[in-house]
Design an enzyme around this catalytic site. Structure first.
Site, PDB file in Angstrom:
ATOM      1  N   SER A   8       0.789  -1.182  -0.014  1.00  0.00           N
ATOM      2  CA  SER A   8      -0.147   0.031   0.083  1.00  0.00           C
ATOM      3  C   SER A   8       0.658   1.053   0.015  1.00  0.00           C
ATOM      4  CB  SER A   8      -0.975  -0.025   1.141  1.00  0.00           C
ATOM      5  OG  SER A   8      -1.465   1.219   1.385  1.00  0.00           O
ATOM      6  N   HIS A  33      -1.347  -1.136  -4.211  1.00  0.00           N
ATOM      7  CA  HIS A  33      -2.419  -0.887  -3.498  1.00  0.00           C
ATOM      8  C   HIS A  33      -2.576   0.636  -3.387  1.00  0.00           C
ATOM      9  CE1 HIS A  33      -5.863  -1.923  -0.839  1.00  0.00           C
ATOM     10  NE2 HIS A  33      -5.506  -0.931   0.137  1.00  0.00           N
ATOM     11  N   ASP A  35      -4.691   3.538  -1.528  1.00  0.00           N
ATOM     12  CA  ASP A  35      -5.874   4.206  -0.725  1.00  0.00           C
ATOM     13  C   ASP A  35      -6.332   5.374  -0.890  1.00  0.00           C
ATOM     14  OD1 ASP A  35      -6.085   1.554   1.268  1.00  0.00           O
ATOM     15  OD2 ASP A  35      -4.145   2.024   1.306  1.00  0.00           O
ATOM     16  N   MET A  37      -8.875   8.293   0.001  1.00  0.00           N
ATOM     17  CA  MET A  37      -9.850   8.662   1.255  1.00  0.00           C
ATOM     18  C   MET A  37     -10.426  10.284   1.089  1.00  0.00           C
ATOM     19  SD  MET A  37      -7.377   7.371   4.250  1.00  0.00           S
ATOM     20  CE  MET A  37      -6.515   5.864   4.290  1.00  0.00           C
ATOM     21  N   HIS A  66      -8.448   1.019  -3.604  1.00  0.00           N
ATOM     22  CA  HIS A  66      -9.333   0.957  -2.330  1.00  0.00           C
ATOM     23  C   HIS A  66      -9.954   2.249  -2.057  1.00  0.00           C
ATOM     24  CE1 HIS A  66      -9.529  -0.026   2.200  1.00  0.00           C
ATOM     25  NE2 HIS A  66     -10.676   0.052   1.570  1.00  0.00           N
ATOM     26  N   MET A  68     -12.028   4.472  -0.201  1.00  0.00           N
ATOM     27  CA  MET A  68     -12.785   4.995   1.069  1.00  0.00           C
ATOM     28  C   MET A  68     -13.381   6.155   0.963  1.00  0.00           C
ATOM     29  SD  MET A  68      -9.652   3.223   3.385  1.00  0.00           S
ATOM     30  CE  MET A  68      -8.458   3.580   1.847  1.00  0.00           C
ATOM     31  N   MET A 137     -11.471  -5.721   5.677  1.00  0.00           N
ATOM     32  CA  MET A 137     -10.498  -4.953   6.486  1.00  0.00           C
ATOM     33  C   MET A 137     -10.433  -5.430   7.591  1.00  0.00           C
ATOM     34  SD  MET A 137      -9.852  -2.199   4.558  1.00  0.00           S
ATOM     35  CE  MET A 137      -9.140  -1.438   5.872  1.00  0.00           C
ATOM     36  N   GLY A 142      -8.570   4.087   7.460  1.00  0.00           N
ATOM     37  CA  GLY A 142      -8.446   5.646   7.629  1.00  0.00           C
ATOM     38  C   GLY A 142      -6.920   5.863   7.864  1.00  0.00           C
ATOM     39  N   GLY A 145      -0.519   1.595   9.456  1.00  0.00           N
ATOM     40  CA  GLY A 145       0.229   1.334  10.986  1.00  0.00           C
ATOM     41  C   GLY A 145      -0.598   0.913  11.724  1.00  0.00           C
ATOM     42  N   ASP A 176      -6.692  -6.343   4.518  1.00  0.00           N
ATOM     43  CA  ASP A 176      -6.123  -5.043   4.342  1.00  0.00           C
ATOM     44  C   ASP A 176      -6.113  -4.641   5.831  1.00  0.00           C
ATOM     45  OD1 ASP A 176      -5.102  -2.380   3.741  1.00  0.00           O
ATOM     46  OD2 ASP A 176      -6.911  -1.943   2.682  1.00  0.00           O
ATOM     47  N   GLY A 177      -4.865  -4.388   6.547  1.00  0.00           N
ATOM     48  CA  GLY A 177      -4.865  -3.705   7.786  1.00  0.00           C
ATOM     49  C   GLY A 177      -3.943  -4.212   8.583  1.00  0.00           C
ATOM     50  N   GLY A 178      -2.811  -3.896   9.069  1.00  0.00           N
ATOM     51  CA  GLY A 178      -1.959  -4.478  10.074  1.00  0.00           C
ATOM     52  C   GLY A 178      -1.226  -5.941   9.745  1.00  0.00           C
ATOM     53  N   GLY A 198       1.106  -2.034   4.091  1.00  0.00           N
ATOM     54  CA  GLY A 198       1.768  -0.572   3.814  1.00  0.00           C
ATOM     55  C   GLY A 198       3.086  -0.323   4.912  1.00  0.00           C
TER      56      GLY A 198
HETATM   57  C1  DX5 Z   1      -6.233   1.613   5.985  1.00  0.00           C
HETATM   58  C2  DX5 Z   1      -5.954   1.220   4.388  1.00  0.00           C
HETATM   59  C3  DX5 Z   1      -4.678   0.357   4.293  1.00  0.00           C
HETATM   60  C4  DX5 Z   1      -3.345   0.660   4.954  1.00  0.00           C
HETATM   61  C5  DX5 Z   1      -2.818  -0.549   5.373  1.00  0.00           C
HETATM   62  O1  DX5 Z   1      -7.154   2.469   5.905  1.00  0.00           O
HETATM   63  O2  DX5 Z   1      -6.922   0.792   3.577  1.00  0.00           O
HETATM   64  O3  DX5 Z   1      -4.518  -0.167   2.945  1.00  0.00           O
HETATM   65  O4  DX5 Z   1      -2.637   1.631   4.077  1.00  0.00           O
HETATM   66  O5  DX5 Z   1      -1.738  -0.179   6.033  1.00  0.00           O
HETATM   67  P1  DX5 Z   1      -1.006  -0.895   7.153  1.00  0.00           P
HETATM   68  O6  DX5 Z   1      -0.500  -2.198   6.153  1.00  0.00           O
HETATM   69  O7  DX5 Z   1      -0.161   0.022   7.606  1.00  0.00           O
HETATM   70  O8  DX5 Z   1      -1.709  -1.559   8.038  1.00  0.00           O
HETATM   71 ZN    ZN Z   2      -6.539  -0.163   1.697  1.00  0.00          ZN
END
Ligand code: DX5
Ligand code: ZN
Length: 248
Positions: A8, A33, A35, A37, A66, A68, A137, A142, A145, A176-178, A198
């Site tokens: 990401s 990827h 993001d 927002m 993605h 959002m 998710m 949002g 990290g 996606d996420g963590g 990311g």
């Molecule tokens: C969060 C995003 C993710 C984000 C993931 O809202 O949709 O794609 O970049 O980031 P990490 O991998 O750092 O959790």
């Molecule tokens: Zn994402």
């Protein structure tokens, strides 16, 4: 199962974005990827079609957008024109989700759908046969990290079953996420086919290539353990209940 890695760019250095995208591609990334927002659906504002077009120009890899954002239908053609391959919308902002998916298809996009952690998988049961990608998710969207929400693993497992039962086994199951070296094994073992990462990729102290290598290796180990568990479960079932072993 082969697992795809989708770095990401949210955690990339935006001042050197094209360079960072090329570096990720050379390091073996499978998708990029992006993001998007809007400061309404999520509390953060990031990028739009212009930067997506810059990512498109920097790589031949599939560009995975993605969204959002509220009212994503208004922007689908702009992201198609920017060169997106996959576009994922949130169920929570699409009252006519089936129509939105059809529109993406008409625009030549691979349609994707996703859910916030608090949204039930049941909201996707009618549309999964129509999509090319379903995204879980594993953080509240949002920010990059954040920490992986542990209950996501069970949700991934249930989505894998739902895709298989609804004749949608060919759709990608993205998470996606963590996702990092500590969580990738569980995510892949539960049935994910695409891992977004990311901070774990662009923030890794040893660089992008080493980060991707470590995440891929953890994911493959997790997938292999899960397959072994299934085999053991089948063997145990054949032998009979007296020899039943734990596969956890
Ligand atoms: C969060 C995003 C993710 C984000 C993931 O809202 O949709 O794609 O970049 O980031 P990490 O991998 O750092 O959790
Ligand atoms: Zn994402």
């Amino acid at each position: 199962m082969t697992v795809l890695i989708a770095p990401s760019i949210l955690s990339a250095d935006f001042g050197r974005l094209a360079e960072q995208v090329s570096e990720a591609a050379e390091a073996g990334a499978d998708w990029i990827h992006v993001d998007v927002m809007d400061g309404h659906f999520v509390p953060n504002i990031t990028i739009g079609p212009a930067v997506t077009a810059a990512v498109r120009a920097a790589t031949d890899l599939p560009v995975d957008v993605h969204l959002m954002i509220e009212e994503p239908d208004r922007y689908l053609s702009a992201f198609a024109d920017a060169g997106a391959d996959y576009v994922t919308v949130h169920q929570e902002v699409c009252p006519h989700l089936h129509r939105t998916i059809e529109r993406m298809r008409e625009l030549g996009l691979h349609p994707g759908v996703t859910l916030n952690p608090a949204t039930s998988l049941d909201t996707l049961v009618e549309v999964v046969p129509e999509v090319d990608l379903a995204l879980i998710m594993s953080v509240n969207p949002g920010f990059g990290g954040q920490s992986y929400i542990p209950s996501s693993t069970e949700k991934i497992r249930r989505l894998r079953t739902m895709l298989d039962e609804r004749g949608a086994s060919g759709a990608e199951l993205e998470v996606d996420g963590g996702v990092n070296v500590d969580t990738a094994g569980a995510v892949s073992g539960a049935g994910a086919s695409v891992l977004v990462a990311g901070a774990a990729v662009f923030g890794h102290p040893d660089g992008i290539a080493e980060a991707i290598r470590l995440i891929r290796s953890a994911a493959e180990d997790g997938g292999a353990t899960a397959e072994k568990g299934e085999t053991e479960e089948e063997d145990a079932a054949q032998v009979g209940s007296w020899s039943r072993r734990s596969v956890d």
